[in-house]
Write an enzyme that holds these catalytic residues in place. Structure first.
Site, PDB file in Angstrom:
ATOM      1  N   PRO A  85      15.903 -84.442 -24.451  1.00 18.82           N
ATOM      2  CA  PRO A  85      16.594 -84.118 -25.693  1.00 18.82           C
ATOM      3  C   PRO A  85      15.924 -84.769 -26.894  1.00 18.82           C
ATOM      4  O   PRO A  85      15.567 -85.948 -26.853  1.00 18.82           O
ATOM      5  CB  PRO A  85      18.002 -84.684 -25.469  1.00 18.82           C
ATOM      6  CG  PRO A  85      18.157 -84.680 -23.993  1.00 18.82           C
ATOM      7  CD  PRO A  85      16.804 -85.002 -23.444  1.00 18.82           C
ATOM      8  N   GLU A  86      15.754 -83.990 -27.956  1.00 16.61           N
ATOM      9  CA  GLU A  86      15.192 -84.537 -29.187  1.00 16.61           C
ATOM     10  C   GLU A  86      16.330 -84.948 -30.112  1.00 16.61           C
ATOM     11  O   GLU A  86      17.513 -84.780 -29.790  1.00 16.61           O
ATOM     12  CB  GLU A  86      14.241 -83.513 -29.802  1.00 16.61           C
ATOM     13  CG  GLU A  86      13.143 -83.125 -28.811  1.00 16.61           C
ATOM     14  CD  GLU A  86      11.917 -82.472 -29.413  1.00 16.61           C
ATOM     15  OE1 GLU A  86      11.602 -82.732 -30.582  1.00 16.61           O
ATOM     16  OE2 GLU A  86      11.243 -81.704 -28.695  1.00 16.61           O
ATOM     17  N   LYS A 101      16.674 -90.739 -30.268  1.00 16.57           N
ATOM     18  CA  LYS A 101      17.078 -90.186 -28.981  1.00 16.57           C
ATOM     19  C   LYS A 101      18.104 -91.058 -28.263  1.00 16.57           C
ATOM     20  O   LYS A 101      18.433 -90.796 -27.110  1.00 16.57           O
ATOM     21  CB  LYS A 101      15.847 -90.002 -28.091  1.00 16.57           C
ATOM     22  CG  LYS A 101      14.807 -89.048 -28.667  1.00 16.57           C
ATOM     23  CD  LYS A 101      13.605 -88.933 -27.771  1.00 16.57           C
ATOM     24  CE  LYS A 101      12.552 -88.001 -28.348  1.00 16.57           C
ATOM     25  NZ  LYS A 101      11.372 -87.865 -27.458  1.00 16.57           N
ATOM     26  N   ARG A 115       2.159 -85.523 -22.226  1.00 22.65           N
ATOM     27  CA  ARG A 115       3.027 -84.422 -22.659  1.00 22.65           C
ATOM     28  C   ARG A 115       2.156 -83.303 -23.229  1.00 22.65           C
ATOM     29  O   ARG A 115       1.101 -83.552 -23.831  1.00 22.65           O
ATOM     30  CB  ARG A 115       4.016 -84.891 -23.752  1.00 22.65           C
ATOM     31  CG  ARG A 115       4.947 -86.011 -23.319  1.00 22.65           C
ATOM     32  CD  ARG A 115       5.908 -85.611 -22.219  1.00 22.65           C
ATOM     33  NE  ARG A 115       6.758 -84.515 -22.636  1.00 22.65           N
ATOM     34  CZ  ARG A 115       7.873 -84.661 -23.367  1.00 22.65           C
ATOM     35  NH1 ARG A 115       8.249 -85.867 -23.765  1.00 22.65           N
ATOM     36  NH2 ARG A 115       8.607 -83.614 -23.685  1.00 22.65           N
TER      37      ARG A 115
END
Length: 327
Positions: free
Chosen positions: A2-3, A52, A313
């Protein structure tokens, strides 16, 4: 993972439906039994997100810190607002947009659909509504690390990276490790802090934007989209980026974060109206410039979108539009 916009939306659910109430806290899974006992039966005083991470304040100087990480999610059941946006927090429940339930590939979300009612909602990077459980509170499903329960609302946490009870001093230590968040910090001071930090770094901006000590809340999607919107090569060292361009990056992040909290979507293409806006809400294919578009033509120049690994990422970018500075 989740951002920032997702965590702010979750914090607003707690602000609306738990703050000011006595909360029964348990650990159905058992792994958080000792922590749950420390805050069980206490009144929740505040709920806030920073990047976050989320911090829930209870009586007697006790705080619950939660970091969802890659796999964490909150499930809400009972009476709650399906879209606890900024406007909702000011008393207007679910009036920010009226597009109904939006289901899109990779990033499902629930748009604003009215006042509190009995239903079930999962909030992580995806927000998914389902039918209300037949009884309240519902039986825990799966490995529920912690359950927060009032007379009317239940919140179950599964799979977090971090879930711990802290003292105020320990909370401050955690906060001191985080970079500025446009929705939390004084925006002028936060912008100065971001610019000053990045300009000291030889590290590539594509990595710096994911460093939560540099700026809070940016994840893989926002990282790729912000850099494309700035036409900035993700490999550029922070110290070589002009100050004004860094300021534009910060302001664009603040702009996109506000949209994300308001709509529940990481909407990064501006100026969409009518059918184009509806399509963008429904599918990531229609709302992002470069993210998840490896090998597809750039929406601006037609060059193929590239993908590489940066800090483990996936980083998406356009080698033509985001050419090195001065080239």
């Amino acid at each position: 993972m989740p951002e920032g916009h997702s965590v702010h939306r979750i914090a607003r659910q707690f602000a609306l439906h738990f703050v000011g109430k006595t909360v029964a806290v348990s650990s159905p899974q058992g792994r958080f039994a000792a922590g749950a006992e420390r805050i069980d039966g206490l009144r929740m005083l505040s709920a806030k997100a920073v990047g976050k991470q989320m911090f829930l304040e209870f009586e007697h100087d006790r705080w619950l810190r939660v970091h969802l990480g890659l796999y964490g999610a909150w499930d809400f059941a009972g009476n709650f607002t399906a879209d606890a946006t900024t406007a909702s927090a000011a008393g207007r429940m679910g009036q920010t947009n009226q597009h109904g339930t939006v289901v899109g590939e990779h990033e499902d979300s629930l748009a604003s659909i009215g006042a509190p009612r009995r239903t079930r909602l999962r909030m992580s990077e995806q927000e998914k509504a389902s039918d209300a459980p037949s009884e309240f509170p519902p039986e825990p499903i799966g490995a529920v690390r912690v359950r927060l329960l009032t007379d009317t609302t239940c919140a179950d946490l599964r799979g977090p990276t971090a879930c711990e009870v802290l003292t105020p001093d320990e909370v401050q230590v955690a906060l001191n490790k985080l970079g500025p968040d446009p929705l939390v910090d004084d925006n002028g001071a936060a912008e100065e802090r971001f610019v000053a930090t990045v300009r000291k770094k030889q590290t590539a901006i594509g990595i710096l934007l994911m460093d939560q000590s540099v700026v809070s809340g940016i994840g893989n999607v926002y990282r790729a989209e912000i850099l494309f919107r700035a036409r900035l090569d993700p490999h550029t060292p922070g110290k070589l980026i002009p100050e004004e361009l860094l300021r534009e990056l910060w302001r664009d992040w603040a702009h996109l974060l506000e949209i994300g909290v308001r709509t529940g979507q990481m909407m990064t293409m501006d100026g969409l109206t009518g059918d184009d806006y509806t399509a963008a809400l429904a599918s990531r294919d229609d709302r992002h410039w470069v993210y998840h578009r490896e090998g597809l033509p750039c929406r601006v120049c037609g060059a193929n979108i590239a993908m590489e690994l940066a800090s483990a990422r996936k980083l998406y970018w356009c080698p033509s539009c985001q050419a090195p500075l001065g080239s």
